[in-house]
Design a protein around this motif. Structure first.
Motif, PDB file in Angstrom:
ATOM      1  N   ASP A  81       0.824  -1.199   0.000  1.00 45.25           N
ATOM      2  CA  ASP A  81       0.000   0.000   0.000  1.00 45.25           C
ATOM      3  C   ASP A  81       0.862   1.255   0.000  1.00 45.25           C
ATOM      4  O   ASP A  81       0.549   2.234  -0.688  1.00 45.25           O
ATOM      5  CB  ASP A  81      -0.925   0.003   1.217  1.00 45.25           C
ATOM      6  N   ARG A  82       1.959   1.229   0.732  1.00 45.47           N
ATOM      7  CA  ARG A  82       2.824   2.418   0.752  1.00 45.47           C
ATOM      8  C   ARG A  82       3.489   2.630  -0.596  1.00 45.47           C
ATOM      9  O   ARG A  82       3.668   3.778  -1.034  1.00 45.47           O
ATOM     10  CB  ARG A  82       3.864   2.291   1.869  1.00 45.47           C
ATOM     11  N   LEU A  83       3.856   1.558  -1.271  1.00 45.72           N
ATOM     12  CA  LEU A  83       4.385   1.682  -2.630  1.00 45.72           C
ATOM     13  C   LEU A  83       3.355   2.333  -3.552  1.00 45.72           C
ATOM     14  O   LEU A  83       3.688   3.216  -4.351  1.00 45.72           O
ATOM     15  CB  LEU A  83       4.765   0.301  -3.176  1.00 45.72           C
ATOM     16  N   GLN A  84       2.098   1.887  -3.434  1.00 48.18           N
ATOM     17  CA  GLN A  84       1.034   2.435  -4.267  1.00 48.18           C
ATOM     18  C   GLN A  84       0.778   3.914  -3.966  1.00 48.18           C
ATOM     19  O   GLN A  84       0.672   4.750  -4.867  1.00 48.18           O
ATOM     20  CB  GLN A  84      -0.249   1.620  -4.047  1.00 48.18           C
ATOM     21  N   LEU A  85       0.698   4.247  -2.684  1.00 50.97           N
ATOM     22  CA  LEU A  85       0.407   5.624  -2.289  1.00 50.97           C
ATOM     23  C   LEU A  85       1.479   6.606  -2.762  1.00 50.97           C
ATOM     24  O   LEU A  85       1.187   7.771  -3.057  1.00 50.97           O
ATOM     25  CB  LEU A  85       0.282   5.720  -0.765  1.00 50.97           C
ATOM     26  N   ASN A  86       2.710   6.141  -2.818  1.00 54.71           N
ATOM     27  CA  ASN A  86       3.835   7.012  -3.151  1.00 54.71           C
ATOM     28  C   ASN A  86       4.384   6.735  -4.549  1.00 54.71           C
ATOM     29  O   ASN A  86       5.544   7.060  -4.836  1.00 54.71           O
ATOM     30  CB  ASN A  86       4.945   6.838  -2.113  1.00 54.71           C
ATOM     31  N   ALA A  87       3.555   6.167  -5.420  1.00 51.64           N
ATOM     32  CA  ALA A  87       4.039   5.759  -6.744  1.00 51.64           C
ATOM     33  C   ALA A  87       4.655   6.922  -7.520  1.00 51.64           C
ATOM     34  O   ALA A  87       5.690   6.769  -8.170  1.00 51.64           O
ATOM     35  CB  ALA A  87       2.901   5.118  -7.540  1.00 51.64           C
TER      36      ALA A  87
END
Length: 365
Positions: free
Chosen positions: A21-27
């Motif tokens: 989720d953090r990867l997605q949020l900060n893509a």
């Protein structure tokens, strides 16, 4: 065009939901720093896209309508090959993949002279991971008791254990790769800031953690003994086909397990004290393999040491929960389900309501 592909293969219950989720949020900010997280479309964000790709690679079809994952792996590979810099692929169901799927993934993601493949495995101490694994299996519709799960676990049978047995997973995924391209990231001990895991994971990406500043609020939250047992009993009353439908995940895993039942959680599920020596022996086998393999360790291997119950904590057997405590959990679940049923728009119900209204108006007129 040089490319560094970081393939995060698990293990389950090691903070993977949080990391994905953090990867997605900060893509976007990560992309600006040269780290790319392929997504399917605005309607298919990266975590779902990678899940479907992993299903397709493994030849599996669950968590959605029939055929929903077909073609997803090829689509992911195409997106990876279009990128330069670092590209991240992440899903925990890849950990126990069969040899043919592993060879295909490594060949296709690492294809080309300018492409460098790295494998990342997040590992957690067994005293926390095993109870979490049983809970997760119940959330997914399994009906087995804790003791039945543990008996199979000791013999290495369940999918979860094949996924969390570090030497076998990395022995397969790391075969043929230089040890410096195989990374073990240890999950920090209980009570540590979740940001520590993010910082460790970013080291495998060779990116400053500050490139992903937005914190994730996602977590695959744990239930207590009463809530997990109540869900297991509920699973026993439902047909297998129902438990495999996407709506089951939506109602049970997301609404009940992640929202309703965690609010009044009973005693946590723990590793039975009798299994601590076994967990210690398994951990020592892991550590021997890691030290002998020369793979890159990010974090502290001491984090993998299974700890006993605290001195003031008494073990609660999930298979022997008082009926009243299960009833309390069941009533909480029933209340949430009833509220959800009333909230949802049911076209048939709306038609009936409109017909009744029209009939009432005619009678009044």
């Amino acid at each position: 065009m040089s490319r560094r592909v970081v393939l995060h293969v698990g293990a389950p219950k090691t903070g993977t939901t949080y990391l994905q989720d953090r990867l997605q949020l900060n893509a976007r900010s990560l992309a600006a720093a040269g780290v790319h997280v392929p997504a399917g479309s605005p309607l298919v964000p990266a975590p779902l896209f990678h899940f479907r790709a992993a299903l397709d690679l493994l030849g599996q079809d669950w968590g959605g309508p029939p055929g929903h994952a077909e073609g997803s792996w090829e689509s992911l590979v195409r997106k990876v090959r279009r990128r330069s810099g670092t590209v991240v692929v992440s899903h925990e169901i890849l950990a126990p993949a069969p040899a043919d799927a592993i060879e295909r993934a490594k060949a296709e993601l690492g294809a080309g002279r300018s492409s460098e493949l790295h494998v990342v495995y997040t590992a957690r101490d067994l005293a926390r991971q095993i109870p979490a694994a049983w809970q997760e299996s119940v959330k997914q519709g399994r009906r087995w008791t804790y003791q039945a799960f543990l008996r199979k676990l000791e013999h290495g049978k369940p999918w979860f254990y094949r996924a969390l047995d570090l030497p076998s997973v990395l022995g397969a995924w790391g075969a043929g790769l230089p040890p410096e391209r195989v990374h073990v990231v240890t999950v920090p001990p209980r009570g540590a800031d979740r940001g520590v895991l993010w910082e460790r994971f970013c080291r495998t990406l060779e990116v400053d953690p500050a490139a992903g500043p937005q914190e994730s609020t996602e977590a695959n939250r744990s239930l207590g003994v009463a809530e997990t047992t109540m869900l297991r009993q509920l699973n026993r009353r439902m047909k297998r086909a129902t438990r495999r439908e996407a709506v089951f995940d939506e109602l049970i895993r997301e609404m009940l397990a992640q929202e309703t039942l965690v609010r009044t959680r009973s005693q946590p599920v723990r590793l039975p004290p009798r299994l601590l020596p076994w967990a210690e022996a398994e951990t020592e086998r892991w550590l021997d393999w890691v030290r002998g393999s020369g793979v890159d360790v990010v974090g502290d291997l001491a984090d993998l040491t299974p700890l006993p119950l605290a001195e003031d904590e008494r073990y609660a057997d999930p298979d022997n929960v008082a009926a009243k405590r299960q009833l309390d959990a069941a009533l909480d679940a029933l209340s949430a389900m009833t509220t959800e049923a009333a909230r949802r728009n049911d076209p048939d119900r709306q038609i009936v309501a409109r017909a009744r209204s029209a009939a009432a108006r005619r009678l009044q007129g």
